[in-house]
Design an enzyme around this catalytic site. Sequence first.
Site, PDB file in Angstrom:
ATOM      1  N   TYR A   1       6.438  -4.147  15.536  1.00 26.85           N
ATOM      2  CA  TYR A   1       6.078  -3.418  16.707  1.00 26.85           C
ATOM      3  C   TYR A   1       6.777  -3.748  17.899  1.00 26.85           C
ATOM      4  CZ  TYR A   1       1.250  -2.840  14.905  1.00 26.85           C
ATOM      5  OH  TYR A   1       0.354  -2.249  14.111  1.00 26.85           O
TER       6      TYR A   1
ATOM      7  N   CYS B   1       3.254   5.642  10.675  1.00 29.68           N
ATOM      8  CA  CYS B   1       2.870   4.524  11.616  1.00 29.68           C
ATOM      9  C   CYS B   1       2.387   3.443  10.595  1.00 29.68           C
ATOM     10  CB  CYS B   1       1.882   5.042  12.723  1.00 29.68           C
ATOM     11  SG  CYS B   1       0.350   5.990  12.057  1.00 29.68           S
ATOM     12  N   HIS B   2       2.064   3.506   9.391  1.00 28.49           N
ATOM     13  CA  HIS B   2       1.866   2.756   8.581  1.00 28.49           C
ATOM     14  C   HIS B   2       2.743   1.563   8.438  1.00 28.49           C
ATOM     15  CE1 HIS B   2       3.059   5.804   5.994  1.00 28.49           C
ATOM     16  NE2 HIS B   2       3.703   4.784   5.048  1.00 28.49           N
TER      17      HIS B   2
ATOM     18  N   GLU C   1       4.345   2.594  -1.204  1.00 33.97           N
ATOM     19  CA  GLU C   1       5.722   2.541  -1.021  1.00 33.97           C
ATOM     20  C   GLU C   1       6.428   1.225  -1.426  1.00 33.97           C
ATOM     21  OE1 GLU C   1       6.616   3.617   3.020  1.00 33.97           O
ATOM     22  OE2 GLU C   1       5.535   5.390   3.153  1.00 33.97           O
TER      23      GLU C   1
ATOM     24  N   ASN D   1      -0.684   8.165  17.443  1.00 29.42           N
ATOM     25  CA  ASN D   1      -0.228   9.160  16.378  1.00 29.42           C
ATOM     26  C   ASN D   1      -0.808  10.330  16.094  1.00 29.42           C
ATOM     27  OD1 ASN D   1       1.831  10.329  14.542  1.00 29.42           O
ATOM     28  ND2 ASN D   1       1.761   8.423  13.349  1.00 29.42           N
TER      29      ASN D   1
END
Length: 190
Positions: A124, A155-156, A182, A147
């Site tokens: 962040y 945003c993950h 991912e 978002n």
Amino acid sequence: MDSLDSHERAGNSGRQVVWTVADTGIGPLLLAATDDGLVNVVFHATGTVRERTLDRLASRLGAEPVEAPGSALLAEAIRQLEAYFAGERQDFELPLDWSLISGFNRRVLRELASGVPYGTVVGYGDLAGRVGQPGAAQAVGAAMGANPLPVVVPCHRVVESDGGIGGFGGGLETKRTLLALEGVLPEPLF
């Protein structure tokens, strides 16, 4: 004269909002689009969540959303989401309508979309620094919560500096699933 100017002069009265629900590896996602691009992605899009979202979109965009699963943009968004969840796509190539977000939040989300690639994470505070506000980690957290385009604007991929995964509007299980997809986290055991 570009289309944005004509939209502004028309006062949204000519704006069309279309939507559909896509079944994905993380549950049903409501996808909404305008003539300018994908405008909203909403988790857990059944029943009350779907109805509240459609009411909010009508209020914010000045047009009643119309269910249109045959929309070319929504069909392409679904195709790209399916490829993403199948591990065949790492980036989304969709036009985005940023009209549901502005100011600092929009700057942060644009930086996230362009500067944090698939398979990586950012803190962040680091993301705050990238947009010129190094002390604004909490404000970045608020931007992630606001978002309107989660998954597509990832945003993950924003995590805590101490190694925690942080919060997530779609729920922590969904965030873990996306990060595992991912390759950032191991696949859940069960």
